[in-house]
Design an enzyme around this catalytic site. Sequence first.
Site, PDB file in Angstrom:
ATOM      1  CB  SER A  73     -22.748  37.292 -12.503  1.00  0.00           C
ATOM      2  OG  SER A  73     -22.050  37.605 -11.314  1.00  0.00           O
TER       3      SER A  73
ATOM      4  CE1 TYR B 268     -23.680  42.975 -13.302  1.00  0.00           C
ATOM      5  CE2 TYR B 268     -23.428  41.545 -11.391  1.00  0.00           C
ATOM      6  CZ  TYR B 268     -23.047  41.914 -12.669  1.00  0.00           C
ATOM      7  OH  TYR B 268     -22.043  41.216 -13.309  1.00  0.00           O
TER       8      TYR B 268
HETATM    9  P1  NAD Z   1     -15.832  45.785 -18.471  1.00  0.00           P
HETATM   10  O1  NAD Z   1     -16.241  47.101 -17.925  1.00  0.00           O
HETATM   11  O2  NAD Z   1     -14.437  45.651 -18.941  1.00  0.00           O
HETATM   12  O3  NAD Z   1     -16.801  45.341 -19.624  1.00  0.00           O
HETATM   13  C1  NAD Z   1     -18.169  45.669 -19.636  1.00  0.00           C
HETATM   14  C2  NAD Z   1     -18.467  46.281 -20.979  1.00  0.00           C
HETATM   15  O4  NAD Z   1     -19.882  46.455 -21.109  1.00  0.00           O
HETATM   16  C3  NAD Z   1     -17.872  47.670 -21.175  1.00  0.00           C
HETATM   17  O5  NAD Z   1     -16.570  47.599 -21.696  1.00  0.00           O
HETATM   18  C4  NAD Z   1     -18.846  48.302 -22.151  1.00  0.00           C
HETATM   19  O6  NAD Z   1     -18.321  48.256 -23.449  1.00  0.00           O
HETATM   20  C5  NAD Z   1     -20.064  47.401 -22.114  1.00  0.00           C
HETATM   21  N1  NAD Z   1     -21.280  48.189 -21.879  1.00  0.00           N
HETATM   22  C6  NAD Z   1     -21.788  48.617 -20.697  1.00  0.00           C
HETATM   23  N2  NAD Z   1     -22.909  49.332 -20.929  1.00  0.00           N
HETATM   24  C7  NAD Z   1     -23.100  49.352 -22.267  1.00  0.00           C
HETATM   25  C8  NAD Z   1     -24.096  49.915 -23.112  1.00  0.00           C
HETATM   26  N3  NAD Z   1     -25.134  50.610 -22.640  1.00  0.00           N
HETATM   27  N4  NAD Z   1     -23.951  49.759 -24.452  1.00  0.00           N
HETATM   28  C9  NAD Z   1     -22.897  49.067 -24.966  1.00  0.00           C
HETATM   29  N5  NAD Z   1     -21.953  48.488 -24.202  1.00  0.00           N
HETATM   30  C10 NAD Z   1     -22.067  48.636 -22.877  1.00  0.00           C
HETATM   31  O7  NAD Z   1     -16.157  44.733 -17.305  1.00  0.00           O
HETATM   32  P2  NAD Z   1     -16.233  43.128 -17.295  1.00  0.00           P
HETATM   33  O8  NAD Z   1     -16.168  42.761 -15.871  1.00  0.00           O
HETATM   34  O9  NAD Z   1     -15.296  42.527 -18.255  1.00  0.00           O
HETATM   35  O10 NAD Z   1     -17.737  42.875 -17.751  1.00  0.00           O
HETATM   36  C11 NAD Z   1     -18.082  41.938 -18.751  1.00  0.00           C
HETATM   37  C12 NAD Z   1     -19.275  41.116 -18.310  1.00  0.00           C
HETATM   38  O11 NAD Z   1     -18.894  40.259 -17.248  1.00  0.00           O
HETATM   39  C13 NAD Z   1     -20.476  41.915 -17.792  1.00  0.00           C
HETATM   40  O12 NAD Z   1     -21.662  41.348 -18.308  1.00  0.00           O
HETATM   41  C14 NAD Z   1     -20.405  41.695 -16.305  1.00  0.00           C
HETATM   42  O13 NAD Z   1     -21.676  41.809 -15.716  1.00  0.00           O
HETATM   43  C15 NAD Z   1     -19.881  40.287 -16.257  1.00  0.00           C
HETATM   44  N6  NAD Z   1     -19.305  39.882 -14.980  1.00  0.00           N
HETATM   45  C16 NAD Z   1     -18.187  40.509 -14.502  1.00  0.00           C
HETATM   46  C17 NAD Z   1     -17.664  40.098 -13.290  1.00  0.00           C
HETATM   47  C18 NAD Z   1     -16.432  40.753 -12.714  1.00  0.00           C
HETATM   48  O14 NAD Z   1     -16.100  40.468 -11.558  1.00  0.00           O
HETATM   49  N7  NAD Z   1     -15.731  41.578 -13.422  1.00  0.00           N
HETATM   50  C19 NAD Z   1     -18.266  39.071 -12.564  1.00  0.00           C
HETATM   51  C20 NAD Z   1     -19.404  38.463 -13.079  1.00  0.00           C
HETATM   52  C21 NAD Z   1     -19.908  38.883 -14.291  1.00  0.00           C
END
Ligand code: NAD
Length: 296
Positions: free
Chosen positions: A188, A201
């Site tokens: 991230s 986080y």
């Molecule tokens: P999202 O909520 O759509 O996806 C995150 C997914 O993580 C969930 O759908 C879930 O299936 C999974 N998850 C969470 N806890 C879990 C567990 N205990 N067991 C199994 N699965 C689990 O959100 P997203 O933003 O697409 O997140 C995807 C990745 O991107 C994450 O690692 C997040 O940290 C990272 N990220 C997101 C952003 C943002 O702005 N959205 C920015 C930087 C990094």
Amino acid sequence: MENKKIQNPLHQYRDEGYEKQLQKAPGIQEEMKPVPDCGEKTYKGSDKLKGRKALITGGDSGIGRAAAIAFAREGADIAVNYLPSEQKDAESLLELLEKEGKKVILIPGDLKDENFCKELIEKANKELGGLDVLALVAGKQVAQEKIEDITTEQLEATFKTNVFSLFWIVKAALPYLPAGATIVTTSSIQAFQPSPTLVDYASTKSAIVAFTRALAKQLASKGIRVNSVAPGPIWTALQVSGGQPQDKLPEFGQDTPLKRAGQPAELAATYVLLASEDSSYTTAEVYGITGGNHTT
Ligand code: NAD
Ligand code: MG
């Protein structure tokens, strides 16, 4: 040939803020207003992952779903992990891709559990008939204004989901991964420019950067490459289920140089690049997709 008009990235996707909305974590993307764009209607494949066998964690929604759609349309057979409470998002993904004749296996379960991580790899390897891409996208993010409010329970859940599961999954998968296999983690912008409300986080995301770089050097001699994608603010369920304080949602992403949040679809091509042989000389790298708030 279709004559595609050049697009301005400032307005290529939604360029306004978002209304306040709160779901219980991990959230259901289908219930978000508006529903994030994971490339369902737009991603076109060109056999970049033909014959590959990929596991995608967090593949039901958001960035993982965009990667899952892209991987399948690039010719990979895919196994998708998510939490059981996200079955609705997972099933709509399955329906979309099965209609297109893709092979998709759903393996719900909790990555905080080491035994489940082992079962996940055994099942994915068995049902796909091998495994050569790990796209580790699942993540947990809970904003807290003060460090005193980060409970040990939250701390452990965030580290287990974001960091420990990577160790457990890679350890279980290594016996199956051939030379040429690729691992893509998800760090991230928070690893590089951490927010005051995301102390736990952001710490996990820094750990993922170190994990990626160290593991890449360790596995290079086996012909296995390891890279990371570092997203900036992307409109996903994570953000509306406690990842952001509610009052930040109307402005979400507006402070980037491109003046808007990204959509998951805008990350898919980078996951494909790092999973595929097109990036054959790239390992131990972190690719920022941040709307301009660069990572170094
Ligand atoms: P999202 O909520 O759509 O996806 C995150 C997914 O993580 C969930 O759908 C879930 O299936 C999974 N998850 C969470 N806890 C879990 C567990 N205990 N067991 C199994 N699965 C689990 O959100 P997203 O933003 O697409 O997140 C995807 C990745 O991107 C994450 O690692 C997040 O940290 C990272 N990220 C997101 C952003 C943002 O702005 N959205 C920015 C930087 C990094
Ligand atoms: Mg989800």
